[in-house]
Structure formats: structure tokens, C-alpha cells
Design a protein around this motif. Sequence first.
Motif, PDB file in Angstrom:
ATOM      1  N   ALA A  37      -1.833  21.117 -21.561  1.00  0.00           N
ATOM      2  CA  ALA A  37      -3.219  20.946 -21.123  1.00  0.00           C
ATOM      3  C   ALA A  37      -4.204  21.132 -22.269  1.00  0.00           C
ATOM      4  N   ALA A  38      -3.912  22.062 -23.172  1.00  0.00           N
ATOM      5  CA  ALA A  38      -4.825  22.344 -24.284  1.00  0.00           C
ATOM      6  C   ALA A  38      -4.770  21.262 -25.368  1.00  0.00           C
ATOM      7  N   GLU A  39      -3.599  20.672 -25.558  1.00  0.00           N
ATOM      8  CA  GLU A  39      -3.401  19.625 -26.563  1.00  0.00           C
ATOM      9  C   GLU A  39      -2.716  18.425 -25.919  1.00  0.00           C
ATOM     10  N   PRO A  40      -3.422  17.719 -25.036  1.00  0.00           N
ATOM     11  CA  PRO A  40      -2.780  16.603 -24.331  1.00  0.00           C
ATOM     12  C   PRO A  40      -2.415  15.454 -25.271  1.00  0.00           C
ATOM     13  N   ASP A  41      -1.518  14.633 -24.800  1.00  0.00           N
ATOM     14  CA  ASP A  41      -1.122  13.442 -25.536  1.00  0.00           C
ATOM     15  C   ASP A  41      -2.372  12.584 -25.766  1.00  0.00           C
ATOM     16  N   PRO A  42      -2.673  12.248 -27.017  1.00  0.00           N
ATOM     17  CA  PRO A  42      -3.881  11.460 -27.294  1.00  0.00           C
ATOM     18  C   PRO A  42      -3.849  10.056 -26.677  1.00  0.00           C
ATOM     19  N   GLU A  43      -2.684   9.591 -26.283  1.00  0.00           N
ATOM     20  CA  GLU A  43      -2.569   8.278 -25.638  1.00  0.00           C
ATOM     21  C   GLU A  43      -2.952   8.328 -24.154  1.00  0.00           C
ATOM     22  N   ASP A  44      -3.005   9.540 -23.592  1.00  0.00           N
ATOM     23  CA  ASP A  44      -3.320   9.687 -22.173  1.00  0.00           C
ATOM     24  C   ASP A  44      -4.819   9.802 -21.955  1.00  0.00           C
ATOM     25  N   PRO A  45      -5.289   9.357 -20.797  1.00  0.00           N
ATOM     26  CA  PRO A  45      -6.693   9.602 -20.453  1.00  0.00           C
ATOM     27  C   PRO A  45      -6.957  11.110 -20.384  1.00  0.00           C
ATOM     28  N   ILE A  46      -8.204  11.491 -20.524  1.00  0.00           N
ATOM     29  CA  ILE A  46      -8.569  12.911 -20.485  1.00  0.00           C
ATOM     30  C   ILE A  46      -8.456  13.412 -19.051  1.00  0.00           C
ATOM     31  N   GLY A  47      -7.992  14.639 -18.909  1.00  0.00           N
ATOM     32  CA  GLY A  47      -7.904  15.258 -17.593  1.00  0.00           C
ATOM     33  C   GLY A  47      -6.548  15.058 -16.948  1.00  0.00           C
ATOM     34  N   CYS A  48      -6.545  15.116 -15.622  1.00  0.00           N
ATOM     35  CA  CYS A  48      -5.315  15.049 -14.847  1.00  0.00           C
ATOM     36  C   CYS A  48      -5.579  14.250 -13.578  1.00  0.00           C
ATOM     37  N   LEU A  49      -4.752  13.276 -13.300  1.00  0.00           N
ATOM     38  CA  LEU A  49      -4.941  12.461 -12.104  1.00  0.00           C
ATOM     39  C   LEU A  49      -4.838  13.291 -10.834  1.00  0.00           C
ATOM     40  N   VAL A  50      -3.964  14.292 -10.810  1.00  0.00           N
ATOM     41  CA  VAL A  50      -3.836  15.145  -9.623  1.00  0.00           C
ATOM     42  C   VAL A  50      -5.119  15.943  -9.403  1.00  0.00           C
ATOM     43  N   ILE A  51      -5.610  16.604 -10.443  1.00  0.00           N
ATOM     44  CA  ILE A  51      -6.823  17.411 -10.329  1.00  0.00           C
ATOM     45  C   ILE A  51      -8.004  16.520  -9.952  1.00  0.00           C
ATOM     46  N   ASN A  52      -8.137  15.387 -10.620  1.00  0.00           N
ATOM     47  CA  ASN A  52      -9.229  14.467 -10.308  1.00  0.00           C
ATOM     48  C   ASN A  52      -9.174  14.039  -8.846  1.00  0.00           C
ATOM     49  N   SER A  53      -7.973  13.771  -8.348  1.00  0.00           N
ATOM     50  CA  SER A  53      -7.811  13.328  -6.961  1.00  0.00           C
ATOM     51  C   SER A  53      -8.100  14.448  -5.975  1.00  0.00           C
ATOM     52  N   MET A  54      -7.740  15.681  -6.344  1.00  0.00           N
ATOM     53  CA  MET A  54      -8.063  16.824  -5.476  1.00  0.00           C
ATOM     54  C   MET A  54      -9.565  16.938  -5.280  1.00  0.00           C
ATOM     55  N   ILE A  55     -10.285  16.747  -6.354  1.00  0.00           N
ATOM     56  CA  ILE A  55     -11.738  16.883  -6.297  1.00  0.00           C
ATOM     57  C   ILE A  55     -12.367  15.683  -5.601  1.00  0.00           C
ATOM     58  N   GLU A  56     -11.944  14.486  -5.976  1.00  0.00           N
ATOM     59  CA  GLU A  56     -12.586  13.274  -5.475  1.00  0.00           C
ATOM     60  C   GLU A  56     -12.168  12.897  -4.056  1.00  0.00           C
ATOM     61  N   LEU A  57     -10.890  12.978  -3.736  1.00  0.00           N
ATOM     62  CA  LEU A  57     -10.397  12.401  -2.488  1.00  0.00           C
ATOM     63  C   LEU A  57      -9.929  13.382  -1.429  1.00  0.00           C
ATOM     64  N   ALA A  58      -9.311  14.481  -1.848  1.00  0.00           N
ATOM     65  CA  ALA A  58      -8.698  15.388  -0.870  1.00  0.00           C
ATOM     66  C   ALA A  58      -9.656  15.857   0.223  1.00  0.00           C
ATOM     67  N   PRO A  59     -10.919  16.137  -0.077  1.00  0.00           N
ATOM     68  CA  PRO A  59     -11.806  16.616   0.995  1.00  0.00           C
ATOM     69  C   PRO A  59     -12.045  15.606   2.121  1.00  0.00           C
ATOM     70  N   ARG A  60     -11.825  14.305   1.854  1.00  0.00           N
ATOM     71  CA  ARG A  60     -12.131  13.310   2.879  1.00  0.00           C
ATOM     72  C   ARG A  60     -11.016  12.311   3.167  1.00  0.00           C
ATOM     73  N   ASP A  61      -9.875  12.513   2.547  1.00  0.00           N
ATOM     74  CA  ASP A  61      -8.745  11.607   2.761  1.00  0.00           C
ATOM     75  C   ASP A  61      -7.518  12.456   3.109  1.00  0.00           C
ATOM     76  N   PRO A  62      -7.252  12.668   4.412  1.00  0.00           N
ATOM     77  CA  PRO A  62      -6.155  13.547   4.818  1.00  0.00           C
ATOM     78  C   PRO A  62      -4.781  13.116   4.297  1.00  0.00           C
TER      79      PRO A  62
END
Length: 190
Positions: A91-116
Motif C-alpha cells: 500500500a505504501a509503495e504500490p506498483d507504478p503501473e497500477d492506478p492509485i488507490g484500491c478498487l475494493v476501497i473505492n467501491s466500498m465508499i462509492e457503491l456499498a451504501p446503495r448497492d446491496p
Amino acid sequence: MARPRKFEEDRAVEAAMRAFWTAGYEATSTQDLCAATGLGRSSIYNTFVSKHDLFEKALRRYMDERNAVLAELMEGDLPIKEKVRTVLWWAAEPDPEDPIGCLVINSMIELAPRDPEIAELLRRDNDRRLQIMRSAIEAGRSRGEIDRAKDPLALAHFVFATVSGLRVAARGGHDRAALEAIARTALDVF
């Protein structure tokens, strides 16, 4: 000879995964998915039914890949502190080829509250990762690498909360030095 459909679908899911990871579900348009996958709009909908279906496949792919790497590390012979250090440094030194952040964390924030449906998928993924980490911590504790008074489940939660925080901090623009300082501080718990 035409390429097999399964190959095309796998390639498209991988490309869509990276597009969703970069921009998020809502901000990724069908046109963005067409550009990322190289497929036309009709091909996307004929293959994946909907944007949501494609997102779910992409999210599952991301989770499966990350969990396989985590399981391989946690089942290895390194001491538990080195295993945890590796996870924190991912997490501290992610692969530079990957997008920043985490798809799981992003999805928890963006979708989980309204997509069961996505919320349940994320919950099961979280449970899986916690079990992988908890088992490794329990094994380390039984080998005397961790104080017996420390709760393996609480430590597993702590590691993943720290990793989540690191991913969010990275997405928010924190530099590598700040991320490494957070990771080193968390590692002191072990």
C-alpha cells in the motif's frame, strides 16, 4: 482464425477493471469502457448485459487476484512481522503501473451504501481477507512471534484498516514518505 470469445472476455474484463479502478463506477461511462476494452457498445452489452454486470466481473477479478497474492504470502515461511510488512508496503509503495488507490476501497465508499449486491460481494471479500490474515497471525503467535495477549482477529482488522487508510491517503495525494511513515508506525504493533 478468430480469437476465442473467452480470451476476448477476459481481456475486456481486465481492461474494464483498470478503467473502473482509475475513475470509479459512476464516472466510467460506456464510451470509456469502449475505449478501454476496444469493444463497441453493442459488443459490451451483448457480452456483459450491463455496465453493472461488467463492473461486478471486474471487481471479482480484482479481488481474486489480490486475495491469491495475499494467500500465497501469508501461507509462506516468512515470520509474521515480515508478512505484515510486505502487505503494508504494497500500500505504501504500490506498483507504478497500477492506478492509485484500491478498487475494493473505492467501491466500498462509492457503491456499498446503495448497492446491496456489491455490498455483499465486498463483505464476503473482506471476510476472506480477514481469515487469511488472521490464520497467519495465529500461526505467528503460536510460534512465539507475537505476544499471546494480542488478539489475532483484532490485529487482522488493524492491518486492513491501516492498508485501507494508506490507499485512501495515496489517492488523496500523500507522498511516499508519509505513507511509509504510517506503515512503519503500524508495523510497530507487531
